[in-house]
Write a protein that holds these residues in place. Structure first.
Motif, mmCIF file in Angstrom:
data_model
loop_
_atom_site.group_PDB
_atom_site.id
_atom_site.type_symbol
_atom_site.label_atom_id
_atom_site.label_comp_id
_atom_site.label_asym_id
_atom_site.label_seq_id
_atom_site.Cartn_x
_atom_site.Cartn_y
_atom_site.Cartn_z
ATOM 1 N N GLU A 128 -9.884 9.929 7.286
ATOM 2 C CA GLU A 128 -10.170 9.981 8.720
ATOM 3 C C GLU A 128 -9.871 8.637 9.376
ATOM 4 O O GLU A 128 -9.480 8.571 10.545
ATOM 5 C CB GLU A 128 -11.638 10.360 8.943
ATOM 6 N N GLY A 129 -10.012 7.563 8.613
ATOM 7 C CA GLY A 129 -9.778 6.225 9.146
ATOM 8 C C GLY A 129 -8.329 5.771 9.074
ATOM 9 O O GLY A 129 -8.021 4.632 9.416
ATOM 10 N N GLY A 130 -7.440 6.652 8.606
ATOM 11 C CA GLY A 130 -6.018 6.330 8.593
ATOM 12 C C GLY A 130 -5.463 5.848 7.270
ATOM 13 O O GLY A 130 -4.331 5.362 7.205
ATOM 14 N N ALA A 131 -6.226 5.969 6.199
ATOM 15 C CA ALA A 131 -5.751 5.529 4.882
ATOM 16 C C ALA A 131 -4.651 6.450 4.373
ATOM 17 O O ALA A 131 -4.560 7.616 4.757
ATOM 18 C CB ALA A 131 -6.907 5.505 3.882
ATOM 19 N N ARG A 132 -3.801 5.916 3.506
ATOM 20 C CA ARG A 132 -2.696 6.686 2.943
ATOM 21 C C ARG A 132 -3.220 7.752 1.989
ATOM 22 O O ARG A 132 -3.974 7.439 1.052
ATOM 23 C CB ARG A 132 -1.725 5.761 2.214
ATOM 24 N N PRO A 133 -2.836 9.004 2.172
ATOM 25 C CA PRO A 133 -3.380 10.083 1.349
ATOM 26 C C PRO A 133 -3.027 9.976 -0.125
ATOM 27 O O PRO A 133 -3.843 10.352 -0.977
ATOM 28 C CB PRO A 133 -2.801 11.356 1.982
ATOM 29 N N ARG A 196 0.904 -0.107 -12.758
ATOM 30 C CA ARG A 196 0.408 0.644 -11.614
ATOM 31 C C ARG A 196 -0.526 1.769 -12.057
ATOM 32 O O ARG A 196 -1.577 1.992 -11.455
ATOM 33 C CB ARG A 196 1.576 1.198 -10.802
ATOM 34 N N PHE A 197 -0.156 2.472 -13.135
ATOM 35 C CA PHE A 197 -1.008 3.547 -13.633
ATOM 36 C C PHE A 197 -2.352 2.984 -14.113
ATOM 37 O O PHE A 197 -3.413 3.559 -13.840
ATOM 38 C CB PHE A 197 -0.312 4.292 -14.769
ATOM 39 N N ARG A 198 -2.323 1.877 -14.808
ATOM 40 C CA ARG A 198 -3.566 1.266 -15.286
ATOM 41 C C ARG A 198 -4.436 0.821 -14.118
ATOM 42 O O ARG A 198 -5.668 1.007 -14.131
ATOM 43 C CB ARG A 198 -3.262 0.063 -16.189
ATOM 44 N N LEU A 199 -3.824 0.259 -13.104
ATOM 45 C CA LEU A 199 -4.563 -0.202 -11.932
ATOM 46 C C LEU A 199 -5.256 0.955 -11.239
ATOM 47 O O LEU A 199 -6.432 0.864 -10.873
ATOM 48 C CB LEU A 199 -3.611 -0.915 -10.963
ATOM 49 N N VAL A 200 -4.545 2.068 -11.074
ATOM 50 C CA VAL A 200 -5.125 3.256 -10.433
ATOM 51 C C VAL A 200 -6.297 3.790 -11.260
ATOM 52 O O VAL A 200 -7.339 4.172 -10.717
ATOM 53 C CB VAL A 200 -4.056 4.343 -10.247
ATOM 54 N N CYS A 201 -6.136 3.806 -12.587
ATOM 55 C CA CYS A 201 -7.186 4.345 -13.449
ATOM 56 C C CYS A 201 -8.415 3.444 -13.516
ATOM 57 O O CYS A 201 -9.530 3.913 -13.737
ATOM 58 C CB CYS A 201 -6.636 4.556 -14.867
ATOM 59 N N LYS A 202 -8.226 2.147 -13.319
ATOM 60 C CA LYS A 202 -9.341 1.202 -13.398
ATOM 61 C C LYS A 202 -10.045 0.997 -12.053
ATOM 62 O O LYS A 202 -11.207 0.583 -12.013
ATOM 63 C CB LYS A 202 -8.833 -0.149 -13.901
ATOM 64 N N GLU A 212 -3.406 -0.508 -2.061
ATOM 65 C CA GLU A 212 -2.392 -0.412 -1.011
ATOM 66 C C GLU A 212 -1.487 -1.632 -1.039
ATOM 67 O O GLU A 212 -0.271 -1.520 -0.841
ATOM 68 C CB GLU A 212 -3.069 -0.279 0.350
ATOM 69 N N GLU A 213 -2.064 -2.792 -1.308
ATOM 70 C CA GLU A 213 -1.297 -4.031 -1.299
ATOM 71 C C GLU A 213 -0.437 -4.204 -2.549
ATOM 72 O O GLU A 213 0.720 -4.627 -2.468
ATOM 73 C CB GLU A 213 -2.251 -5.224 -1.185
ATOM 74 N N LYS A 214 -0.985 -3.810 -3.714
ATOM 75 C CA LYS A 214 -0.328 -4.145 -4.974
ATOM 76 C C LYS A 214 0.395 -2.990 -5.656
ATOM 77 O O LYS A 214 1.335 -3.207 -6.412
ATOM 78 C CB LYS A 214 -1.353 -4.730 -5.948
ATOM 79 N N ALA A 215 -0.041 -1.764 -5.419
ATOM 80 C CA ALA A 215 0.491 -0.650 -6.212
ATOM 81 C C ALA A 215 1.648 0.076 -5.552
ATOM 82 O O ALA A 215 2.453 0.707 -6.223
ATOM 83 C CB ALA A 215 -0.627 0.341 -6.529
ATOM 84 N N GLY A 216 1.734 0.032 -4.226
ATOM 85 C CA GLY A 216 2.786 0.792 -3.568
ATOM 86 C C GLY A 216 2.498 2.280 -3.613
ATOM 87 O O GLY A 216 1.343 2.710 -3.597
ATOM 88 N N ASN A 217 3.547 3.091 -3.717
ATOM 89 C CA ASN A 217 3.387 4.543 -3.740
ATOM 90 C C ASN A 217 2.745 4.993 -5.054
ATOM 91 O O ASN A 217 3.120 4.538 -6.134
ATOM 92 C CB ASN A 217 4.757 5.209 -3.578
ATOM 93 N N THR A 218 1.767 5.898 -4.967
ATOM 94 C CA THR A 218 1.054 6.354 -6.165
ATOM 95 C C THR A 218 1.230 7.848 -6.413
ATOM 96 O O THR A 218 0.429 8.462 -7.112
ATOM 97 C CB THR A 218 -0.452 6.032 -6.047
ATOM 98 N N ASP A 219 2.279 8.450 -5.861
ATOM 99 C CA ASP A 219 2.505 9.883 -6.051
ATOM 100 C C ASP A 219 2.681 10.246 -7.523
ATOM 101 O O ASP A 219 2.159 11.270 -7.992
ATOM 102 C CB ASP A 219 3.738 10.338 -5.265
#
Length: 248
Positions: A128-133, A196-202, A212-219
């Protein structure tokens, strides 16, 4: 009697005689099913307040140990209008709700369901605040997996324990070293992809800004996590296909 419970609607199914069964998650009461009489009638005044991914205050007679209650009234607390008016955000919210639904269906204790409710509200607030889905979804799914003991092993090879990660195995549930990657017939992944995968999981939803700053696209990471849920929890998140189709 006449208890008022705050919760988020995660799903709704038709029931007999113009009624519907509405599943909600509450931070304090876990997962509850509400029988909403006459809600499918054109004249229903409650239908607009019983939309999936809305936060409401529900009036019912709560009895500990019981899971299905007759809904006596509802008041919308947060309609998430921006989310529901945007196709991509609405599709993302659908994934959030379905993931929360399948991961709390049958057997999850009230405490875990309550924590899932908190994660869902945090994710919807971010959208709702505009974050990337893509980032919100990846962090939410990762957090729900951790809550249910399904987190991928991203600290070492899931098969032999070596630290030199070379690929991600959906089947084995985490990183594989170079030797196990070759034995499994998988293609090595880049260091950037693995990090990137490790960062998302942690990370958690509270770390959205960092991701948003370090991982880029997480699709890609999101798709991997959704597939892990399907394989290891036996739960298909069907709404994810629609999200993919409208978000690209």
């Amino acid at each position: 009697m006449n208890d008022r419970i705050t919760g988020l609607i995660i799903s709704q199914t038709d029931y007999r005689d113009h009624a519907a069964l509405v599943n909600i998650l509450s931070r304090n009461y876990g997962r509850l099913t509400l029988r909403a009489e006459g809600v499918r009638k054109i004249t229903s005044k409650s239908a607009g307040s019983l939309i999936t991914c809305t936060k409401g205050e529900f009036s019912l007679d709560y009895v500990p140990g019981k899971t299905i209650f007759r809904l006596k009234g509802v008041r919308t607390l947060s309609a998430y209008r921006k989310v529901h008016s945007d196709l991509v955000l609405s599709a993302a919210a659908g994934v959030l709700a379905e993931c929360a639904d399948v991961m709390t269906y049958g057997g999850q204790d009230a405490e875990n369901a309550g924590e899932t409710a908190g994660l869902l509200e945090e994710a919807l607030d971010l959208l709702e605040g505009g974050a990337r889905p893509d980032i919100v979804l990846a962090l939410f799914v990762s957090s729900v997996m951790e809550l249910n003991g399904l987190s991928p092993n991203v600290d070492e090879c899931v098969l032999c324990g070596k630290k030199n990660a070379a690929s991600i195995s959906i089947r084995d549930g985490g990183f594989l070293c170079s030797e196990c990657t070759a034995k499994a017939g998988l293609s090595p992944r880049s260091i950037t992809d693995l990090r990137r995968f490790r960062l998302v999981c942690k990370a958690g939803l509270q770390h959205y800004g960092v991701i948003e700053e370090k991982a880029g696209n997480t699709d890609t990471e999101l798709k991997t996590l959704i597939e892990m849920i399907r394989l290891h929890a036996g739960a298909s998140v069907r709404s994810f296909s629609f999200y993919e189709s409208v978000s690209h």
